[in-house]
Design an enzyme around this catalytic site. Structure first.
Site, PDB file in Angstrom:
ATOM      1  N   ARG A 390       0.818  -1.224   0.000  1.00  0.00           N
ATOM      2  CA  ARG A 390       0.000   0.000   0.000  1.00  0.00           C
ATOM      3  C   ARG A 390       0.850   1.272   0.000  1.00  0.00           C
ATOM      4  O   ARG A 390       2.059   1.248   0.100  1.00  0.00           O
ATOM      5  CB  ARG A 390      -0.973   0.023   1.182  1.00  0.00           C
ATOM      6  CG  ARG A 390      -2.041  -1.044   1.158  1.00  0.00           C
ATOM      7  CD  ARG A 390      -3.049  -0.817   2.278  1.00  0.00           C
ATOM      8  NE  ARG A 390      -4.092  -1.839   2.264  1.00  0.00           N
ATOM      9  CZ  ARG A 390      -5.036  -1.925   3.167  1.00  0.00           C
ATOM     10  NH1 ARG A 390      -5.092  -1.056   4.151  1.00  0.00           N
ATOM     11  NH2 ARG A 390      -5.946  -2.877   3.106  1.00  0.00           N
ATOM     12  N   ASN A 426       1.970  -5.956  -2.436  1.00  0.00           N
ATOM     13  CA  ASN A 426       0.582  -6.219  -2.074  1.00  0.00           C
ATOM     14  C   ASN A 426      -0.222  -4.926  -2.128  1.00  0.00           C
ATOM     15  O   ASN A 426       0.171  -3.918  -1.526  1.00  0.00           O
ATOM     16  CB  ASN A 426       0.507  -6.792  -0.654  1.00  0.00           C
ATOM     17  CG  ASN A 426      -0.934  -6.987  -0.179  1.00  0.00           C
ATOM     18  OD1 ASN A 426      -1.637  -7.859  -0.674  1.00  0.00           O
ATOM     19  ND2 ASN A 426      -1.362  -6.170   0.768  1.00  0.00           N
ATOM     20  N   GLU A 427      -1.294  -4.942  -2.887  1.00  0.00           N
ATOM     21  CA  GLU A 427      -2.212  -3.806  -2.969  1.00  0.00           C
ATOM     22  C   GLU A 427      -1.472  -2.511  -3.301  1.00  0.00           C
ATOM     23  O   GLU A 427      -1.702  -1.461  -2.696  1.00  0.00           O
ATOM     24  CB  GLU A 427      -3.012  -3.669  -1.665  1.00  0.00           C
ATOM     25  CG  GLU A 427      -3.890  -4.880  -1.400  1.00  0.00           C
ATOM     26  CD  GLU A 427      -4.684  -4.802  -0.108  1.00  0.00           C
ATOM     27  OE1 GLU A 427      -4.609  -3.761   0.580  1.00  0.00           O
ATOM     28  OE2 GLU A 427      -5.380  -5.783   0.216  1.00  0.00           O
ATOM     29  N   ASN A 428      -0.581  -2.598  -4.276  1.00  0.00           N
ATOM     30  CA  ASN A 428       0.209  -1.425  -4.663  1.00  0.00           C
ATOM     31  C   ASN A 428      -0.591  -0.429  -5.500  1.00  0.00           C
ATOM     32  O   ASN A 428      -0.042   0.586  -5.940  1.00  0.00           O
ATOM     33  CB  ASN A 428       1.466  -1.870  -5.410  1.00  0.00           C
ATOM     34  CG  ASN A 428       2.335  -2.775  -4.562  1.00  0.00           C
ATOM     35  OD1 ASN A 428       2.331  -3.990  -4.744  1.00  0.00           O
ATOM     36  ND2 ASN A 428       3.053  -2.208  -3.607  1.00  0.00           N
ATOM     37  N   ARG A 465      -0.413  -9.441  -5.400  1.00  0.00           N
ATOM     38  CA  ARG A 465      -1.859  -9.456  -5.226  1.00  0.00           C
ATOM     39  C   ARG A 465      -2.408  -8.039  -5.367  1.00  0.00           C
ATOM     40  O   ARG A 465      -1.893  -7.094  -4.801  1.00  0.00           O
ATOM     41  CB  ARG A 465      -2.250 -10.007  -3.852  1.00  0.00           C
ATOM     42  CG  ARG A 465      -3.764 -10.071  -3.696  1.00  0.00           C
ATOM     43  CD  ARG A 465      -4.249 -10.251  -2.272  1.00  0.00           C
ATOM     44  NE  ARG A 465      -5.677  -9.938  -2.242  1.00  0.00           N
ATOM     45  CZ  ARG A 465      -6.176  -8.720  -2.042  1.00  0.00           C
ATOM     46  NH1 ARG A 465      -5.374  -7.706  -1.841  1.00  0.00           N
ATOM     47  NH2 ARG A 465      -7.488  -8.525  -2.057  1.00  0.00           N
TER      48      ARG A 465
END
Length: 818
Positions: A390, A426-428, A465
């Site tokens: 994030r 993850n969730e970039n 992801r």
């Protein structure tokens, strides 16, 4: 049955032995005799200066702790404050006796959060940024200098070691503080003192490969060398030991030390014993390096296996389809936060294996070597990733840390046969840490990391992801599919999955599930479902985790009952059996964990999607997974923690049994309700469900499940309440020993079984609440579950008064004497 139990015990024993292996000549954990100070010092001198003359204490005051230790063992789930983010100090006095003449002494950190500085007396010897990778501080020179200094006399032969850890918020460091987990501080993994000869191994690497049929295996052994005294040459002996502990190959040869990694041997095996989740066969490599400096040793394990992600198709292990059945793990536990001991980790990993999982995603950072060793020996395939999670993309300092952590992740864990996927992020696609959010820059950096990962290890695949604008980069992609929780209904899961499988060459489904408040049940858990739109996708979008705003969704508008979570999980597992092109999935998450982003949850600051609670006590869905994924006969009646069911007199209530047996017979109050045949596509409970009228008052329910001659049984006792209730108006408290229970009742004193009010416990007198555990029974602020909540207290001599208060409710109190 007996054979299977023996095999399970053997696997656990192997896991225990392997998880304690060392990779140095002598390595000793230093867990005792540490002192801790939360906050900062004016300088290193304050950690080592003598107490003022005539003063019994040094200032500031330190407290004695045992490692592993986390700053945030309790405050991460304190409902009334933000968790501590800042510096903290540790200090100890070590007996250091290096058995090797001119050898090296190192402090080896298995993980420390998040920025760490190491001192010998007043000399700074090392710094490290990154809370999850392993690293070492060479203290040889500093120790030698100290023992010859005048200050050494005061410490009577011991070496003063001081360590400053710091988890202060920092935008130029990963992971982002926007991540849905706490960025912990402290020496929360083991610290070791390591002695090596001047010439020793460094970065030992085992690469075991096999063809799909297992006809031939190739083991490549490589290492670099540390040479503190320019010894230069030595004699190397390698031994390869098979899974039955038989030496099958011995190599003895001269070796010339070099800092760069060099190939030491290539060993070919005919028909190697293949590693798999059902048979995690491990080979051991022992290496001995003899030189003028002494004898250095190394020991480790590896396994031969072949895997493939078929394009738009399934996952193959050793040439056969394997449906990856997984979950996720955070390093977090009640009472200790990230400072989990080896025994705690082993207990958790065995629970995961006994649930039937053959896969785990380690989210969202490099985890303890103990976890990876257990995955190898228990047979659990691994996706492990770096904490680029994030927030966006920072500058060069930020990028350098990401590169370094990816390099360390792969070089430190590439020997593990369990690992098949290296996660790059993850969730970039989630912005917020920086004024600009540049997708092109994120894409370019993700490409750089992907190239680096393949350069470091060409035998595994890369993955991320939820970042659609980077899905073209990695080998395996996981989109966001949260059918029935953050968007849509769970009945849309299969349609959404098939659609996503077609969009990328290699698909995996990481993260699905539902929050559930342990102990909360519902007779009609889906009465809200008509509010939820269909056909609008099932992805989680930024902000969907919040409990306000946005579209109607189960996460905001549902009841957070275990009953609804059971329905969602049951449906997903049923559907996964019908998709031959599915590689697999991983439920988010195995255990409830703390997060600063969810203060309004039923247990404040806890993500409650766990299959088990934060103290490892199983929720109902644990047994749903077992019924689909395990082979040893089991049976579980849904509702063990549901002491009071409710309805009208004579009304039939659904009773479910989750079992992997072919048939089950239910008995209610001693009378058979009939036999049901198991069919995984007969939702719910694979057809093992009955509608039966319960008696008012006490009911005994028993099931006998059969799988041929094998049986499994289970039994529960329920109270059935037929008296209706109105709105709750007051709280009443009861206690049994040191367990205090609060109940919400209406004006007539009837227990309100659907009450979900938030209440707060308090205590006065010579005692304390056992709280800040992040569990339904270990938080002083908590939502009621079916009108009830409980907490334990510790009472010293005398009398205490415990109270429970809730908005709009009359406060309840009870007095306890001891």
């Amino acid at each position: 049955m007996l054979t299977r139990r023996i095999a399970t015990c053997y696997a656990i024993l192997v896991a225990l032995l392997y998880s304690t292996r060392i990779t140095a000549q002598q390595s000793v954990r230093i867990s005792q005799s540490w002192e801790f100070l939360q906050g900062d010092l004016g300088g290193i001198w304050e950690a080592v200066r003598p107490a003022a003359e005539g003063s019994p204490e040094s200032v500031p005051l330190w407290k004695t702790v045992t490692l592993p230790h986390c700053f945030n063992a309790r405050d991460a789930v304190d409902p009334d404050q933000n968790y501590y983010e800042g510096p903290g100090w540790y200090r100890t006095l070590l007996d250091i006796h290096n058995p090797y003449n001119k050898g090296r002494v190192q402090l080896h950190f298995e993980g420390a959060g998040q920025k760490t500085t190491v001192y010998v007396y007043t000399t700074k010897v090392a710094t490290h940024t990154g809370g999850y990778d392993e690293w070492s501080a060479d203290i040889t020179t500093a120790v030698n200098d100290f023992v010859q200094s005048p200050a050494a006399k005061r410490f009577k032969g011991k070496i003063p070691i001081s360590i400053r850890c710091d988890n202060t918020r920092d935008l130029e460091m990963i992971p982002s503080d926007m991540s849905d987990f706490n960025v912990y501080g402290g020496l929360y993994r083991y610290v070791n003192i390591v002695y090596t000869p001047a010439l020793s191994f460094e970065g030992f690497h085992l690469q075991a490969q096999s063809d799909a049929a297992g006809k031939e295996g190739i083991l490549t052994i490589s290492s670099a060398f540390a040479d503190a005294e320019n010894i230069g040459t030595g004699t190397l002996e390698l031994r390869l030991i098979d899974p039955q502990h038989k030496i099958i190959k011995t190599i003895k040869q001269p070796v010339t030390a070099a800092k760069d990694v060099q190939q030491l041997a290539v060993i070919q095996l005919k028909k190697p014993q293949l590693w798999s989740p059902d048979q995690p066969q491990l080979y051991t490599v022992e290496a001995t390096l003899t030189s003028a400096a002494g004898v250095a040793t190394w020991s480790g394990q590896t396994g031969f296996r072949h895997f493939e992600f078929v394009t738009h198709g399934p996952f193959l292990l050793n040439g056969k389809r394997l449906l990856l059945q997984g979950t996720h793990r955070h390093e977090d536990q009640a009472g200790v936060a990230a400072a989990m001991t080896e025994d705690m980790i082993r207990q958790e990993m065995i629970l995961i294996k006994n649930m039937g999982a053959n896969f785990i995603r380690l989210g969202h950072y490099q985890q303890s070597r103990i976890v990876l060793n257990l995955c190898d020996s228990l047979g659990i395939l691994v996706w492990e990733e770096i904490p680029w999670c994030r927030g966006g993309l920072g500058g060069e300092v930020y990028k350098a840390q990401a590169r370094r952590m990816l390099t360390n992740l792969i070089t430190q864990h590439r020997n593990h046969p369990a690992v098949i996927l290296w996660g790059l992020g993850n969730e970039n696609d989630w912005p917020g840490d920086f004024p600009e959010f540049d997708k092109q820059q994120i894409h370019a950096f993700m490409s750089e990391l992907n190239t680096l990962a393949h350069q470091l290890d060409s035998t595994r695949k890369t993955t991320i992801r939820r970042c659609d604008f980077c899905k073209d980069i990695v080998d395996v992609y996981s989109p966001s599919i949260w059918a029935g929780w953050y968007r849509g209904r769970y009945t849309e899961y299969k349609t959404e999955s098939i659609s996503e499988i077609a969009k990328v060459p290699h698909f995996f489904h990481a993260e699905w599930g539902a929050d559930s408040h342990q102990g909360r049940y519902a007779e009609d858990p889906e009465k809200f479902i008509k509010q939820i739109a269909t056909g609008k996708g099932a992805d989680e979008r930024t902000g969907d985790f919040a409990l306000t705003g946005g579209n109607a969704r189960a996460s905001k508008d549902g009841d957070w009952s275990e009953s609804y979570a059971v329905n969602l999980v049951d449906w997903h597992l049923k559907e996964q059996e019908t998709m031959p092109q599915l590689t697999g999935s991983a439920y988010w998450v195995f255990k409830d964990f703390s997060t600063p982003l969810r203060p309004e949850n039923p247990v404040p600051y806890v993500n409650q999607k766990g299959i088990v609670a934060r103290d490892l006590s199983p929720k109902e869905i644990y047994y749903v997974f077992q019924s689909y994924w395990t082979k040893t006969p089991m049976a579980h009646i849904l509702g063990h923690a549901w002491p009071i069911r409710w309805g009208k007199p004579g009304e039939e209530k659904e009773i479910r049994v989750y079992s992997n047996c072919t048939e089950a017979e239910l008995f209610v109050n001693g009378k058979s309700a009939g036999i049901r045949q198991r069919n995984s596509q007969n939702f719910p409970a694979a057809g093992l469900h009955w509608n039966v009228a319960l008696n008012s008052g006490n009911n005994t329910v028993k099931v006998i499940a059969r799988n041929g001659k094998q049986t499994a049984t289970d039994e529960v006792n329920w109270q059935y309440q037929t008296t209706p209730w109105t709105a709750p108006v007051k709280l009443i408290l009861e206690h049994t020993g040191e367990l205090v229970t609060v109940k919400a009742v209406d004006a007539a004193g009837v227990l309100c079984l659907d009450a979900a009010n938030e209440i707060e416990f308090s205590i006065a007198g010579n005692g304390r609440l056992i709280d800040d555990l992040g569990t339904a029974g270990g938080s002083r602020k908590v939502q009621l579950a079916n009108g009830q909540a409980s907490i334990r207290i510790a009472v010293n001599e005398g009398t205490v008064v415990v109270a429970a208060a809730g908005k709009g409710l009359e406060t309840g109190m009870t007095q306890i004497k001891k």
